[in-house]
Structures are given as structure tokens and as C-alpha cells.
Design a protein around this motif. Structure first.
Motif, PDB file in Angstrom:
ATOM      1  N   ARG A 185       0.800  -1.221   0.000  1.00  0.00           N
ATOM      2  CA  ARG A 185       0.000   0.000   0.000  1.00  0.00           C
ATOM      3  C   ARG A 185       0.833   1.270   0.000  1.00  0.00           C
ATOM      4  O   ARG A 185       0.305   2.349  -0.291  1.00  0.00           O
ATOM      5  N   SER A 186       2.102   1.187   0.365  1.00  0.00           N
ATOM      6  CA  SER A 186       2.878   2.417   0.521  1.00  0.00           C
ATOM      7  C   SER A 186       4.361   2.111   0.384  1.00  0.00           C
ATOM      8  O   SER A 186       4.784   0.948   0.425  1.00  0.00           O
ATOM      9  N   ASN A 188       2.941   8.598 -11.735  1.00  0.00           N
ATOM     10  CA  ASN A 188       2.697   9.605 -12.765  1.00  0.00           C
ATOM     11  C   ASN A 188       4.031  10.179 -13.255  1.00  0.00           C
ATOM     12  O   ASN A 188       5.103   9.807 -12.775  1.00  0.00           O
ATOM     13  N   HIS A 218       2.040  -2.755 -10.318  1.00  0.00           N
ATOM     14  CA  HIS A 218       0.675  -3.232 -10.067  1.00  0.00           C
ATOM     15  C   HIS A 218       0.448  -3.602  -8.603  1.00  0.00           C
ATOM     16  O   HIS A 218      -0.072  -4.669  -8.280  1.00  0.00           O
ATOM     17  N   GLU A 260      -0.612  -1.267  -4.752  1.00  0.00           N
ATOM     18  CA  GLU A 260      -1.587  -0.249  -4.352  1.00  0.00           C
ATOM     19  C   GLU A 260      -0.901   1.003  -3.804  1.00  0.00           C
ATOM     20  O   GLU A 260      -1.490   1.757  -3.031  1.00  0.00           O
ATOM     21  N   ASN A 307       0.785   1.458 -10.367  1.00  0.00           N
ATOM     22  CA  ASN A 307       0.537   2.035  -9.049  1.00  0.00           C
ATOM     23  C   ASN A 307      -0.027   3.438  -9.224  1.00  0.00           C
ATOM     24  O   ASN A 307       0.329   4.156 -10.163  1.00  0.00           O
ATOM     25  N   ALA A 308      -0.888   3.834  -8.305  1.00  0.00           N
ATOM     26  CA  ALA A 308      -1.511   5.151  -8.411  1.00  0.00           C
ATOM     27  C   ALA A 308      -0.489   6.281  -8.367  1.00  0.00           C
ATOM     28  O   ALA A 308      -0.712   7.351  -8.928  1.00  0.00           O
ATOM     29  N   VAL A 309       0.658   6.039  -7.745  1.00  0.00           N
ATOM     30  CA  VAL A 309       1.669   7.080  -7.598  1.00  0.00           C
ATOM     31  C   VAL A 309       2.490   7.283  -8.865  1.00  0.00           C
ATOM     32  O   VAL A 309       3.194   8.290  -9.012  1.00  0.00           O
ATOM     33  N   GLY A 336       0.152   4.560  -3.369  1.00  0.00           N
ATOM     34  CA  GLY A 336      -0.453   5.830  -3.748  1.00  0.00           C
ATOM     35  C   GLY A 336      -1.954   5.793  -3.858  1.00  0.00           C
ATOM     36  O   GLY A 336      -2.601   6.826  -4.016  1.00  0.00           O
ATOM     37  N   LEU A 337      -2.546   4.605  -3.755  1.00  0.00           N
ATOM     38  CA  LEU A 337      -3.999   4.475  -3.876  1.00  0.00           C
ATOM     39  C   LEU A 337      -4.706   4.954  -2.622  1.00  0.00           C
ATOM     40  O   LEU A 337      -5.812   5.472  -2.675  1.00  0.00           O
ATOM     41  N   HIS A 338      -4.047   4.781  -1.469  1.00  0.00           N
ATOM     42  CA  HIS A 338      -4.648   5.153  -0.191  1.00  0.00           C
ATOM     43  C   HIS A 338      -4.046   6.482   0.267  1.00  0.00           C
ATOM     44  O   HIS A 338      -2.830   6.629   0.353  1.00  0.00           O
ATOM     45  N   SER A 339      -4.908   7.426   0.562  1.00  0.00           N
ATOM     46  CA  SER A 339      -4.444   8.785   0.843  1.00  0.00           C
ATOM     47  C   SER A 339      -3.663   8.884   2.143  1.00  0.00           C
ATOM     48  O   SER A 339      -2.813   9.749   2.298  1.00  0.00           O
TER      49      SER A 339
END
Length: 740
Positions: A629-630, A717, A650, A652, A713-715, A654-657
Motif C-alpha cells: 500500500r505504501s 505519474n 501493479h 496499491e 501504481n496510483a503514484v 499511492g492508492l490510499h491517501s
């Protein structure tokens, strides 16, 4: 560490833990101004009701009176006035608000003043302290859990002018009203010590309370504290075994009466811990493996130095790791307690470090680095290295016991000449068709590792006794009988732990997993029976599964493959341990993994890689498609200085704030955890990217990765990728793209 390891939380041992008591990931925004008032919330299951106007008025009047009383009291306190009127005001204030610590401090000063000015007769002094005890009792009736009131009562009693028997009678009344009040239990232990009551007498008291109500957890807890004291006195006597055996009979009555009541189970778990806990520390694994003959090169490219044998390794020659893995956390590993003998390194030049991301001074795993850069690379002659520990005192466990068993490890090292690297760069591909098995060659390539344990001197005798084996066998039988009549969740957990402990009883190095299948089945049942704690059961199941997969050379070889993705070499690639797609959520059995250089953990359910820091030889690591998650979850990577290729795609990240682990587990700009090293003017601490991606910076700043996959991953970018290019100056591939 005991096979029945458990964590303590205050007075109570938490059998299961899931998340934290307060969940900071839940953020409630205030309602808009135009919104109607929210419905009343619940406190401890009781609905809160909005106060009526007349109740609010009464409360305001009460608060006004309290403020006036407090103002009057403070004027007495500041003026050091101890008249009867002043004492009555302080007593009235403390009865209304027993948590007013200034009031209790004033009472102490007043008592000392009155004793000093009183007549010298013992009777008058006693009456002063009796009045004080009566006042404290009145305050406790208002709030039985007032810290200030209980502390003040202890202070009064410690002066030695009061009846201790009266205190026990008072405690009996209080504990009948609230049998689980830990203040009262702490106070009882204090009074019993002043009275000189024996632990045996107090033990009988707990037995009486449990007989009336076996759900009285506090009585069970106090019983464990008393028995610890008794067993400490009788540690050298066989009578301690008789005491523990009788306790098993006692607690089993409670378990059979109500298998779902947790109080007896917690005590049963404590008994198991006393029966089987490991006392003195032992060395259970090491790298290099004793007796191994290693060929070392500083070239880290798999295409130009194929690691086709367990004996061939690539490391930074100035940081050749020697890893010591103990059965429990120890401290005191240094050049005085560990001796290294070889021709090219002075023992005092070797610095030993605990492998712990939290920078603790104690750890189960320690590493010392040898500098091989001065060894003649053109000579094929092996150099013998000897490691000795346990011959001198200084290596201690957390309970203060010494490593008393001597260990002598010996291995040889030959250093290969560095080869000129080709200009062609190749990305490591983790696809299924890039790996192939060849058990015949692998059986030669991978030696016995540590499956027979580290050789120790003949003076060592296993600490497991016939009584311990008999006890664990009997408890397994009893729990099986209980589960035949009750589907108890805690009973299943206890049986799983008992079975795994039974498999490990033969020696500290035991690798048998006779009951592994049954234990895996128990945890699978628990995940369905108790879904609210499924993550806990899944983690425990993962540890058992890993023990099973790595329990023998035969099972290990089924997961070892050659990497065949190197097109520029006709020889076999490195050996990869593939534990992918095993539904693993937590890693373990690291004492069997110290030799691994290429590890595939993809397609699992990992949310943490805690313990991976022990694998000092890791060059290639695949953590793709897990549940990390981080970047805080990747904190162990900071200790892996040989790591070159990392796949964390793939997950998580950056997905959890809100990352709930960041505040306790790793460094931050506002903490002094972690070793912060800035890269001069190239990357200053004022850089905005450091602030935005602090956790990532702390993980990557000390690594020399040449390949990183973070896609999915959401992070991931463009801004974050630019940040990575700043931090990882030697990066050649990012998400498959050749940067050169």
C-alpha cells in the motif's frame, strides 16, 4: 522466542490484532452550515441523546459552582492555608473532580503540615492519615478509576500509620463492585507487598474469584503475575513442572465450561509460553554456509557473469556480507564478541550492524562486511575465513541471557577477475517462459544449505525435555477433544500453534512439517468462520506455508529455476527462487533464504516485506502484483545494498491517501528515525520532490538500482518518474523503457 509468541497490550494479551483502535484513515469532514444537525452518535453501544434545555441549564449552574469552588481552593493553595475550612474546600472539590491533580498535591502538603504541627502522639498522627484515607474513599466512590485518587491512597499508606487489613477488606468490596478494575488490582499488589503476604496466599485469592466467575480476566492476569514470581523462585526445582501441570488442569475446567470465553484461553496461552519459551539465544543460520567454497565477482550483470551455481556470487567486493541469524533478538554483536580470522581483513576493522529498518540496537539478524577489494583477482587460490562467536560473553537476549553455545564457522572465498561489460543492456524479463527447471543440475548447484543445522560443539544439549514433549502432546489431545464438542475459534488457533510447536520440538534447527497440512486447513477454516480477522489468519497461514515449502531440499528444488532470459549468453542464467502465485500475505522462514540472489514473489497478497532485510545477497526482486500500500511497506529494502533490479508494479502504492504505518515505522522530515544522507548540491533537502515523496526518497536514496518497474501504481505519474530519475542516478530501465 517462544513458538507461542504473542504481543502484550497493557494488562491484556491481545490474541488477535487487526488494525488500530483509532483508524486515522477515516476522515470526517464537518457538515455544511445549512445541514441539519447530525443524529446522536453512540458511545460504548449506548445512544447519546441531546440534552434538554432544563438539563443544560442545570449543567451550566453546576459548572459555575465548580469554577467558584476551584477559585476559592486555589486562593488557599497559593496562600499555603491549611485550616479546616481550606481542607473541607479541597475535599469537596476532589469528590466532585477526583482527576484534579493540583488538589491531591495540596492534600499532601496539608497532611505533612498537620503532622508537623500535631502533638507527638501516635494516635493523633494516625487519625490524620485515617481522615485522609476516608476522604480518598469518598473520591473513589465518585470515580473508581481515578489515577490521582489511587496514587494518593498509596502515598498515604506508604507513610506506615494506617491499618493494612482494613485496606484488604475495602478492596474486597470495591472488587465485587468492579472485578476487572486494574487500578484496584495494582493497589492490591501494593498492599499485599506491604503486608508481606506470600504469592501462594494471593494465588488462593485469585482461585476463589475465578471459582465464582471464570470470566474474570483480571483475576487470571493477576494469577499469571503471581505464578511468574513463584516459578522464578523454583526455576531450578522439578516442582515448577508440577505447578504448571496443575495449572493446565485448572484452566482446562474453564475452557470446557465455556469454550468461547476468552479469559481462560489467554491464561492457557500464557501457560504454553511458560512451558515452551526459548531461553538462551542460539545461532540458527548463517551466510556463508559453513564449509562452503565460494567464487565471488564484483560484476553484477547476469548476462556476463551467469550464476549457475550456488557457490558463485556477485557482490560489491568492498562489502562482502557475513550474516548471522539468531533464534531471537540479541544485542552485543561486535568485534569483541565475534572474531573473524583471515589473511586480508583485521577483526577490529569489521563493523557489525543489526539488520533492522527501525535502526534498533538489537535484532535477530546481524551483518558484518568484509573488504575483498584488496584480494589478488588473478589468483585462483581460495582464502579461508573463520568466524567464531559464543566464546566470549556479551551477546545477550532481551531477557538478559547470554549466548553460551560456541559456534565456529569456516568457509573459503576465491575472487574472480572483473570482466569487461558489454555495451549491450538487457532488461530482466519475469515472464513464465523465461524460467526453466533442471533439477539434476540444481541438486549439484544448491548444497545442503542449513537443513542439518549449524554444527556446534559436542557440549551442546537440546533444551527440550521429555516433560515438555509430554505436555504439548497432552494439550494437543485435550484441545482436539474440546473441538470435537465446540467449534471454538480460539481453540482452533491454539491447536494450530500447538501442532507447529510440536513439529519444532526436536531441536532448534528442526525443519519437519508433519502437521503443516492440518494447520493450513485450520487457518483456512478460521478465515471462513471469522472473516473480520481473516487477514490475521491469512498471515499466519502464509508463515506455515513458507515453512512447508522450504522444509527440505526436495520441496525447495520444486521452486528453483534457471533464468533463461539472457540472449547475449549461451550459458545458464542465475538461479531464481520462485514463490510466485502462492497466496502469500506475509513473509517468513528467512533463515532458509539467506543464499537467494534472485527472488520472484509476484502474484501474491503481500502487504508487508518485513524481514526481507536479512537477504543481503538479493540482486533481483519481483514484488509485482501484490497488495503493498505504501513505500513505508518497502522500508526493508533500505538494508539491501546489493539490490539492482526491482519490480513493484501493479501494487496499491499511492492508492490510499493516508499511510497509517508512516508515523511509527519509518523516518519522516519531522523525525530522527533513519539515517539521512543528502547527496550534496545535486539533491537538497529543500527540494519540493523530497517533501512530496519523502517515504519513496527514504527507500531509494541509498539503493543503486539499474532497473525499476512501478507501472500500475496510483503514484506512478510523470512527476513521480522525474523524481525517481533524480534519486536513482544509475537507473537504466524504468517501466521497461531504456533510459540510455
Amino acid at each position: 522466542m517462544s513458538p507461542f509468541f504473542h504481543k502484550r497490550g497493557g494488562e491484556r494479551d491481545l490474541f488477535l490484532r487487526k488494525g488500530s483502535f483509532l483508524n486515522p484513515s477515516v476522515v470526517r469532514s464537518p457538515p455544511p452550515a445549512s445541514s441539519p444537525p447530525p443524529p446522536p452518535e453512540k458511545m460504548h453501544g449506548r445512544p447519546r441523546t441531546a440534552p434538554k434545555p432544563e438539563d443544560a441549564a442545570a449543567s451550566a449552574a453546576k459548572a459555575q459552582k465548580l469554577r467558584a469552588l476551584q477559585s476559592q481552593f486555589l486562593s488557599y493553595h497559593h496562600g499555603r492555608i491549611y485550616t479546616k475550612e481550606a481542607l473541607d474546600a479541597s475535599a469537596k472539590l476532589l469528590e466532585v473532580n477526583p482527576e484534579y491533580y493540583t488538589g491531591w498535591n495540596y492534600r499532601k502538603l496539608a497532611v505533612e503540615h498537620r503532622v508537623k504541627d500535631s502533638e507527638s502522639s501516635a494516635e493523633s498522627v494516625r487519625s490524620i492519615f485515617d481522615e485522609e484515607l476516608k476522604m480518598v474513599e469518598n473520591a473513589l466512590r465518585q470515580n473508581f478509576k481515578s489515577y490521582g485518587a489511587w496514587h494518593h491512597r498509596k502515598w498515604v499508606l506508604s507513610k506506615g500509620h494506617s491499618s493494612l487489613d482494613h485496606e484488604l477488606r475495602l478492596l474486597d468490596r470495591f472488587q465485587k463492585a468492579d472485578p476487572r478494575n486494574f487500578h484496584a488490582w495494582n493497589y492490591r499488589r501494593f498492599v499485599a507487598a506491604l503486608l508481606g503476604r506470600s504469592a501462594e496466599d494471593e494465588l488462593q485469592y485469585t482461585e476463589d474469584l475465578i471459582g465464582n466467575n471464570f470470566s474474570n480476566y483480571s483475576a487470571w492476569h493477576n494469577r499469571s503475575m503471581l505464578l511468574s514470581e513463584i516459578l522464578k523462585r523454583k526455576e531450578q526445582e522439578s516442582s515448577s513442572q508440577d505447578i504448571i501441570s496443575k495449572e493446565y488442569e485448572f484452566v482446562l475446567n474453564a475452557l470446557y465450561t465455556d469454550p468461547d470465553d476468552q479469559s481462560g484461553w489467554f491464561y492457557h496461552l500464557w501457560l504454553l509460553d511458560q512451558t515452551f519459551k526459548v531461553k538462551a539465544p542460539l545461532l540458527v543460520s548463517s551466510w556463508p554456509v559453513p564449509g562452503s567454497e565460494l567464487v565471488v565477482s564484483g560484476n553484477v550483470s547476469p548476462g556476463y557473469h551467469p550464476l549457475t551455481s550456488f557457490s558463485e556470487f556477485t557482490v560489491a567486493l568492498e562489502r562482502f556480507p557475513v550474516v548471522l541469524y539468531f533464534n531471537q533478538t540479541v544485542e552485543g554483536v561486535n568485534s569483541s564478541t565475534v572474531t573473524i580470522r583471515c589473511t586480508f581483513v583485521q577483526n577490529e576493522d569489521v563493523t557489525w550492524k543489526p539488520l533492522s529498518p527501525q535502526n534498533s540496537r538489537a535484532s535477530k539478524v546481524w551483518v558484518g562486511y568484509l573488504d575483498l577489494s584488496g584480494v589478488d583477482h588473478h589468483s585462483s587460490l581460495p582464502h579461508t575465513i573463520e568466524v567464531k562467536l559464543g566464546h566470549h560473553q556479551g551477546i545477550n537476549s532481551s531477557n538478559g541471557l547470554q549466548l553460551s553455545v560456541p559456534f565456529d564457522l569456516s568457509f573459503t572465498v576465491s575472487v574472480k577477475s572483473l570482466e569487461t561489460q558489454s555495451s549491450k543492456d538487457e532488461k530482466v524479463a519475469w515472464e513464465e517462459d523465461k524460467f526453466y527447471a533442471c533439477e539434476t543440475h540444481l541438486q549439484v548447484a544448491i548444497p545442503s544449505l542449513c537443513y542439518d543445522g549449524i554444527a556446534v560443539e559436542n557440549t551442546y544439549k537440546p533444551t527440550t525435555s521429555d516433560w515438555q514433549i509430554g505436555t504439548i502432546t497432552e494439550e494437543i489431545s485435550q484441545i482436539r477433544n474440546l473441538l470435537a464438542i465446540s467449534d471454538s475459534k480460539i481453540g482452533k488457533i491454539t491447536l494450530a500453534r500447538l501442532l507447529m510447536a510440536h513439529d519444532a520440538m526436536s531441536s532448534p534447527y528442526a525443519t519437519k512439517t508433519v502437521h503443516a497440512e492440518e494447520v493450513l486447513g485450520l487457518y483456512s477454516e478460521l478465515m471462513k468462520l471469522d472473516p473480520s480477522h481473516s487477514q490475521y489468519y491469512k498471515d499466519e497461514r502464509s508463515l506455515v506455508l513458507l515453512q512447508q515449502l522450504l522444509s527440505s531440499m526436495g520441496t525447495l528444488l520444486r521452486h528453483c529455476f534457471y533464468y533463461g532470459g539472457i540472449t547475449s549468453s549461451s550459458t545458464r542464467g542465475p538461479i531464481c527462487l520462485r514463490l510466485n502465485n502462492q497466496s502469500i500475505s506475509r513473509m517468513g522462514s528467512f533463515d532458509k533464504l539467506l543464499w537467494v540472489q534472485m527472488l520472484d514473489l509476484s502474484d501474491n497478497e503481500l502487504h508487508s516485506i518485513e524481514g526481507l532485510e536479512a537477504m543481503q545477497l538479493l540482486h533481483w526482486l519481483n514484488l509485482g502484483r501484490n497488495k503493498l500500500r505504501s513505500f513505508t511497506a518497502l522500508d526493508p529494502l533500505r538494508c539491501l545494498k546489493s539490490l539492482k533490479v526491482l519490480n513493484i508494479s501493479h501494487n496499491e502504492i499511492g492508492l490510499h491517501s493516508i499511510d497509517t504505518t508512516r508515523y511509527s515505522c519509518t523516518a519522516s522530515p519531522l523525525s530522527h528515525n533513519g539515517e539521512i544522507i543528502w547527496n550534496g548540491d545535486e539533491f537538497s533537502p529543500e527540494d519540493a520532490d523530497v517533501t512530496n515523496y519523502w517515504e519513496a526518497f527514504m527507500v531509494f536514496k541509498s539503493l543503486e538500482l539499474t532497473e525499476l518497474d512501478i507501472v500500475g501504481n496510483a503514484v506512478a505519474n510523470e512527476k513521480f518518474k522525474s523524481f525517481l530519475l533524480k534519486v536513482l542516478s544509475k537507473l537504466q530501465f524504468l517501466d521497461g523503457q531504456n533510459l540510455r
